[in-house]
Design a protein around this motif. Sequence first.
Motif, short mmCIF file in Angstrom:
data_model
loop_
_atom_site.label_atom_id
_atom_site.label_comp_id
_atom_site.label_asym_id
_atom_site.label_seq_id
_atom_site.Cartn_x
_atom_site.Cartn_y
_atom_site.Cartn_z
N VAL A 66 8.19 40.19 -65.16
CA VAL A 66 7.83 39.31 -66.25
C VAL A 66 6.43 38.92 -66.31
O VAL A 66 5.94 38.02 -65.57
CB VAL A 66 8.95 37.99 -65.98
CG1 VAL A 66 8.83 37.02 -67.15
CG2 VAL A 66 10.45 38.35 -65.67
N HIS A 67 5.97 39.47 -67.55
CA HIS A 67 4.43 38.95 -67.70
C HIS A 67 4.72 37.80 -68.94
O HIS A 67 5.70 37.50 -69.58
CB HIS A 67 3.84 40.16 -68.12
CG HIS A 67 3.91 41.23 -67.45
ND1 HIS A 67 4.67 42.25 -66.86
CD2 HIS A 67 2.83 41.87 -66.84
CE1 HIS A 67 4.28 42.91 -66.08
NE2 HIS A 67 2.97 42.64 -66.06
N ARG A 118 -3.68 31.36 -58.19
CA ARG A 118 -2.43 32.17 -57.87
C ARG A 118 -2.57 33.77 -57.98
O ARG A 118 -2.68 33.84 -59.22
CB ARG A 118 -1.27 31.58 -58.22
CG ARG A 118 0.13 32.42 -57.72
CD ARG A 118 0.44 32.02 -56.30
NE ARG A 118 1.73 32.44 -55.60
CZ ARG A 118 1.92 33.94 -55.42
NH1 ARG A 118 1.08 34.48 -55.10
NH2 ARG A 118 3.08 34.09 -55.35
N VAL A 119 -2.91 34.62 -56.98
CA VAL A 119 -3.03 35.84 -57.10
C VAL A 119 -2.04 36.44 -56.31
O VAL A 119 -1.38 35.91 -55.35
CB VAL A 119 -4.24 36.58 -57.08
CG1 VAL A 119 -5.38 35.98 -58.04
CG2 VAL A 119 -4.82 35.78 -55.53
N TRP A 167 4.87 35.58 -64.56
CA TRP A 167 5.82 34.55 -64.19
C TRP A 167 6.43 34.88 -62.97
O TRP A 167 7.59 35.93 -62.94
CB TRP A 167 6.48 34.26 -65.41
CG TRP A 167 7.49 33.02 -64.98
CD1 TRP A 167 8.92 32.77 -65.04
CD2 TRP A 167 6.96 31.78 -65.05
NE1 TRP A 167 9.22 31.50 -65.07
CE2 TRP A 167 8.39 30.82 -65.16
CE3 TRP A 167 6.01 31.16 -65.03
CZ2 TRP A 167 7.98 29.52 -64.88
CZ3 TRP A 167 5.55 29.62 -65.09
CH2 TRP A 167 6.90 28.92 -64.83
N HIS A 168 6.21 34.20 -61.93
CA HIS A 168 7.10 34.48 -60.65
C HIS A 168 7.24 33.12 -59.77
O HIS A 168 6.42 32.24 -59.50
CB HIS A 168 6.08 35.21 -59.87
CG HIS A 168 6.68 35.47 -58.54
ND1 HIS A 168 7.78 36.60 -58.27
CD2 HIS A 168 6.19 35.46 -57.30
CE1 HIS A 168 8.02 36.87 -56.91
NE2 HIS A 168 7.16 36.16 -56.46
N GLN A 169 8.58 32.87 -59.48
CA GLN A 169 9.04 31.76 -58.61
C GLN A 169 8.39 30.62 -59.28
O GLN A 169 7.71 29.43 -58.60
CB GLN A 169 8.49 31.81 -57.26
CG GLN A 169 8.91 32.96 -56.46
CD GLN A 169 8.68 33.26 -55.16
OE1 GLN A 169 7.89 32.44 -54.60
NE2 GLN A 169 9.55 34.06 -54.26
N GLN A 170 8.69 30.37 -60.76
CA GLN A 170 8.35 29.33 -61.43
C GLN A 170 6.96 28.92 -61.49
O GLN A 170 6.52 27.73 -61.87
CB GLN A 170 8.97 28.18 -61.12
CG GLN A 170 10.68 28.40 -60.88
CD GLN A 170 11.26 28.55 -62.44
OE1 GLN A 170 10.90 27.84 -63.30
NE2 GLN A 170 11.82 29.83 -62.36
N GLN A 171 6.00 29.79 -61.52
CA GLN A 171 4.57 29.55 -61.73
C GLN A 171 3.69 30.87 -62.14
O GLN A 171 4.32 32.10 -62.07
CB GLN A 171 3.98 29.08 -60.30
CG GLN A 171 3.94 30.34 -59.41
CD GLN A 171 3.32 29.72 -57.96
OE1 GLN A 171 2.24 29.00 -57.95
NE2 GLN A 171 3.79 29.89 -56.80
N LEU A 222 -2.06 27.67 -68.75
CA LEU A 222 -3.06 28.72 -68.63
C LEU A 222 -4.47 28.37 -68.86
O LEU A 222 -5.41 28.52 -68.13
CB LEU A 222 -2.28 29.98 -69.25
CG LEU A 222 -1.33 30.62 -68.76
CD1 LEU A 222 -0.85 31.87 -69.80
CD2 LEU A 222 -1.47 31.04 -67.29
N ILE A 223 -4.66 27.61 -69.96
CA ILE A 223 -6.03 27.11 -70.33
C ILE A 223 -6.54 26.09 -69.31
O ILE A 223 -7.58 26.20 -68.75
CB ILE A 223 -5.96 26.34 -71.82
CG1 ILE A 223 -5.88 27.37 -72.73
CG2 ILE A 223 -7.29 25.78 -71.84
CD1 ILE A 223 -5.51 27.09 -74.13
N GLU A 224 -5.94 25.16 -68.74
CA GLU A 224 -5.99 24.41 -67.70
C GLU A 224 -6.50 25.10 -66.26
O GLU A 224 -7.16 24.61 -65.34
CB GLU A 224 -4.62 23.66 -67.42
CG GLU A 224 -4.40 22.73 -68.59
CD GLU A 224 -3.16 21.89 -68.32
OE1 GLU A 224 -2.52 22.04 -67.45
OE2 GLU A 224 -2.79 20.98 -69.39
#
Length: 342
Positions: free
Chosen positions: A103-104, A81-82, A204-208, A122-124
């Motif tokens: 929110v970072h 996701r970008v 962190w945006h829209q729960q992802q 994030l590792i995944e």
Amino acid sequence: MTQNPSPKAALRAQARAAFLHKYYNAVPEQVTALDGDASFRRYFRVIHKDSRLILLDVAPEMGDVQAFVELNALFNKGAVRVPQIMAADCALGFVLLEDLGTVHLADRLGAQQDVPGYYETLIEMLPDIARLPLSPHMKPYDAAFIDMELDIFSEWLLTRWLGYEISESWQRQWRALKETLILAMQGQTQVTMHRDFHSRNIMWHQQQWVVIDYQDAVRGPVCYDVVSLLKDCYHTLPQDQFEHLQRYSFEVLSKAGLLADRSYADYQQQLALTGLQRHLKAAGIFARLYLRDGKPGYLQNILPTLQYVYDAAKCVDTFQWLATCVQSEIIPLVKAKLEQRK
């Protein structure tokens, strides 16, 4: 008293206004400059009616946004996701992006209870990034480039900022250290790496989680993005969390077939040496941002970055000279410089 913008800045502002007018078919209600990027890129939040977008502005004489646009499509194909691109003019150096908010990952650390869970998620993501195909927009991350990155430390931090006198003996040991680090990094599985996968480049945006600043992606050592995340120059993990997440990253990358049957001990050594290279470079870049680009805000990150350098160097017999030098000479000089600024 407000200073008038330079003729170049005024022309750029006109070009920016024209690009936005073309997109909205109107003058946007609000355009606000955003601070904080450690590069020549500029960002603006654009608000018009119900629309909130981010404008990336890179003057053509300063850089090229083509890689940003092309790698955006590449990351999207790889299910990473970008930010969505709404419009772009690569010739003029403008890209209009979705607004991800403010929110970072860095903002969700600290008192949050689920910090290890954030990092595990994030590792995944790393195998998905690692498997992205090579792009013509990825610069070669070869021995010459790694060597150049390391010399940012000796040139900008030691010589230019600290005025540290580099002896012939120091230079000789430095050359040997660089050769060792280059071999260690090139001996790893070479994959696509984000190259700055840290708490300020993950939102962190829209729960992802959404990855930003991917435009400097290259093919390089598989441990690099793990180091960027777990040995972040802007946030130091507690030792127990680091050890858990280091093991977790080994398991994830091993399961993905990206570690060529390396043992965990080998992986830890690779991670340490890759981190040593990254943090030497980063400490130099923070000094360069201050001296060359007039951005003193990154000076505060030099001491924690040098602590990473010391921690890695002291564990390697042939790097004891660097550990001693960092602890007894370089860190005190940095502290004195920072004290002078108060």
